[in-house]
Design a protein around this motif. Structure first.
Motif, PDB file in Angstrom:
ATOM      1  N   ARG A  46     -29.817   3.114  33.388  1.00  0.00           N
ATOM      2  CA  ARG A  46     -30.341   1.787  33.688  1.00  0.00           C
ATOM      3  C   ARG A  46     -29.400   1.044  34.636  1.00  0.00           C
ATOM      4  O   ARG A  46     -29.633  -0.112  34.961  1.00  0.00           O
ATOM      5  N   ASP A  47     -28.331   1.699  35.030  1.00  0.00           N
ATOM      6  CA  ASP A  47     -27.339   1.075  35.899  1.00  0.00           C
ATOM      7  C   ASP A  47     -27.053   1.990  37.088  1.00  0.00           C
ATOM      8  O   ASP A  47     -25.979   2.575  37.213  1.00  0.00           O
ATOM      9  N   ALA A  48     -28.044   2.127  37.967  1.00  0.00           N
ATOM     10  CA  ALA A  48     -27.868   2.970  39.141  1.00  0.00           C
ATOM     11  C   ALA A  48     -26.814   2.410  40.083  1.00  0.00           C
ATOM     12  O   ALA A  48     -26.198   3.155  40.850  1.00  0.00           O
ATOM     13  N   GLY A  49     -26.585   1.102  40.014  1.00  0.00           N
ATOM     14  CA  GLY A  49     -25.567   0.490  40.864  1.00  0.00           C
ATOM     15  C   GLY A  49     -24.189   1.058  40.592  1.00  0.00           C
ATOM     16  O   GLY A  49     -23.398   1.289  41.512  1.00  0.00           O
ATOM     17  N   ARG A  50     -23.883   1.304  39.324  1.00  0.00           N
ATOM     18  CA  ARG A  50     -22.586   1.879  38.974  1.00  0.00           C
ATOM     19  C   ARG A  50     -22.473   3.289  39.524  1.00  0.00           C
ATOM     20  O   ARG A  50     -21.423   3.681  40.062  1.00  0.00           O
ATOM     21  N   LEU A  51     -23.549   4.076  39.414  1.00  0.00           N
ATOM     22  CA  LEU A  51     -23.531   5.441  39.939  1.00  0.00           C
ATOM     23  C   LEU A  51     -23.374   5.440  41.462  1.00  0.00           C
ATOM     24  O   LEU A  51     -22.690   6.300  42.016  1.00  0.00           O
ATOM     25  N   TRP A  52     -24.011   4.478  42.113  1.00  0.00           N
ATOM     26  CA  TRP A  52     -23.903   4.400  43.562  1.00  0.00           C
ATOM     27  C   TRP A  52     -22.472   4.079  43.987  1.00  0.00           C
ATOM     28  O   TRP A  52     -21.934   4.691  44.915  1.00  0.00           O
ATOM     29  N   GLN A  53     -21.830   3.135  43.315  1.00  0.00           N
ATOM     30  CA  GLN A  53     -20.454   2.796  43.667  1.00  0.00           C
ATOM     31  C   GLN A  53     -19.531   3.991  43.452  1.00  0.00           C
ATOM     32  O   GLN A  53     -18.589   4.210  44.212  1.00  0.00           O
ATOM     33  N   ARG A  54     -19.823   4.766  42.426  1.00  0.00           N
ATOM     34  CA  ARG A  54     -19.020   5.959  42.158  1.00  0.00           C
ATOM     35  C   ARG A  54     -19.252   7.031  43.224  1.00  0.00           C
ATOM     36  O   ARG A  54     -18.379   7.865  43.481  1.00  0.00           O
TER      37      ARG A  54
END
Length: 493
Positions: free
Chosen positions: A340-348
């Motif tokens: 539910r937090d694709a933003g975190r995966l993108w930053q990684r």
């Protein structure tokens, strides 16, 4: 020439070629082939052509042979105003019926997604060959411009090659390309150059990715780019999320999907040589000849010969979305599907994006600009070939990579070196980069490369140049600085 639809973006060359083909005054039926990767607007082009001329358009489906004949008969009956669908016993009768539409006037007759029909009945190209045989009444008395269209690049590439039945029959072979970086920025409506380049590194120049897939959602500016990636590309509810996987599934020649995905993953990870790909897969380099050739035929991989070594070849993923998928999405696919937090995966994953996707894509854009958009004043002559390569340095027992090598063509058919260049996306370039290029030019001069002694030194940067480098380039035509505005904005007339 037929008037181009006002809603059609660019495609002037393609529209001009199709217009000339379907208004050709010579007698007799004609054959044309239109190909290109999916989502490039081929169907829109051909439907618009038929609407402008009153032509016939048949969209093939993945279906059994008999069903396709029934559908074609129904559409022909409707088109000709027959009281009932035409009963077609086979493709000999069907092709003659299509040619018969041109008895009174020159008319386009389009079969879209032609590979679907041939997959169900491989004899259809031979049937068309026989129908278009010289001195055959059905062909000579017809003014139909038969257009076969398809997106399966490997199949369409073989349609007119070698000993194929239709070789020598076509009067038009049109490949609809993706939009280049300038046209793509204009189409997406992105004026900020760095944002346009980053978007282009993900979705390339495929028109449908903005209209149908992203529903006209474009980054509002550089500060919105990360959020745009998350909501438009990394969201499981977006069509772009699975598009790269579907592009491979659409190619009929890619039977071992796992192997081809692994080859693409190797290239996306920076293993561009045949040996590097083989090492990544744990296979022998000779085992990769067939899968690499198939990926080339499908238009997914490009083979780039080294500019300075005849025995060295590098491979590059030609479709940006496929490169982005394998470099960024595939390693975290399960997380992307369930988080539910694709933003975190993108930053990684952003570092992988910059190093494995954005940097190589920027280099390719710079080479494209040098080959096709730079005027003769930039490098002192018209570029004839642009490539990357490695230059041996015997004294230090190493080699130096050259991102952009520009070659001309003289009257004796030799290719003198016009310029060598270095590309940096996120680094402000300074005099140290210029000194490195000078050293490489010295090495090439010692190797007696034609033109090396006077080759210009080009610095391509997405972040700009130091004042010292700009001063060094002032008034010196031997030093060329190319920034993002230069790459995106046409020179003033």
């Amino acid at each position: 020439m037929l008037e181009r639809p006002v809603e059609m973006f660019d495609r002037e060359r393609e529209w001009t070629a199709l217009s000339a083909f379907v208004t050709d005054p010579q007698p007799g039926a004609l054959l044309g082939v239109v190909s290109g990767r999916r989502r490039q607007g081929k169907t829109f082009l051909l439907r618009s052509l038929c609407q402008a001329t009153g032509g016939f358009y048949f969209p093939a489906d993945e279906a059994a042979d008999r069903e396709s004949l029934n559908r074609l008969g129904a559409l022909l009956g409707e088109f000709t105003g027959a009281p009932a669908p035409l009963a077609l016993d086979g493709w000999h009768q069907a092709i003659d019926a299509l040619l018969g539409l041109g008895r009174e006037r020159r008319i386009p007759v389009v079969i879209d997604e032609f590979p679907y029909l041939v997959r169900a009945n491989p004899q259809i190209p031979s049937v068309i060959q026989n129908a278009l045989a010289p001195l055959r009444a059905e062909r000579d008395e017809s003014s139909a411009s038969l257009l076969l269209c398809g997106s399966a690049m490997s199949f369409m590439g073989r349609l007119l090659s070698g000993n194929a039945p239709l070789r020598g029959r076509a009067g038009l072979e049109l490949v609809v390309p993706t939009l280049d970086h300038r046209l793509a920025a204009e189409f997406w409506g992105i004026e900020h150059h760095a944002t346009a380049l980053m978007v282009n590194a993900i979705v390339g120049g495929t028109p449908a990715y903005r209209r149908e897939f992203a529903r006209d959602d474009t980054p509002a500016g550089p500060d919105d780019f990360d959020a745009w990636v998350v909501r438009t590309v990394l969201s499981p509810t977006s069509p772009l999320f699975r598009e790269a996987r579907y592009l491979l599934a659409d190619e009929p020649d890619l039977r071992d999907a796992g192997l081809y995905h692994s080859v693409l993953a190797a290239i996306a990870s920076g293993n561009a040589s045949r040996g590097g790909i083989a090492s990544f897969l744990g296979r022998k380099a000779g085992d990769l000849a067939h899968p690499l050739t198939v990926l080339e035929d499908c238009g997914l991989v490009t083979r780039d010969p080294d500019a300075f070594r005849d025995n060295r070849t590098m491979f590059r993923i030609a479709e940006p979305l496929v490169a982005f998928y394998h470099a960024v999405m595939r390693p975290i696919w399960s997380d992307l599907e369930h988080t539910r937090d694709a933003g975190r995966l993108w930053q990684r994953s952003r570092r992988r994006f910059v190093g494995n996707v954005l940097g190589p894509h920027f280099e390719q854009v710079c080479r494209y600009w040098a080959r096709h958009l730079a005027g003769p004043e930039v490098f002192g002559d018209y570029p004839n070939r642009v490539a990357s390569g490695a230059v041996n340095d015997p004294a230090s027992r190493t080699s130096h990579e050259v991102d952009v090598a520009v070659f001309g063509l003289d009257d004796d058919n030799r290719q003198p070196l016009l310029a060598i260049g270095e590309v940096k996306w996120g680094e402000v370039m300074g005099t140290a980069h210029l000194d490195r290029l000078r050293h490489i030019r010295t090495l090439l001069t010692a190797q007696r490369r034609p033109g090396a002694g006077t080759a210009r030194l080009a610095c391509f940067s997405g972040a700009g140049f130091t004042p010292e480098l700009r001063e060094a380039a002032t008034g010196d035509p031997g030093v060329v600085l190319i920034d993002l505005p230069t790459l995106y904005e046409p020179p003033a007339p």
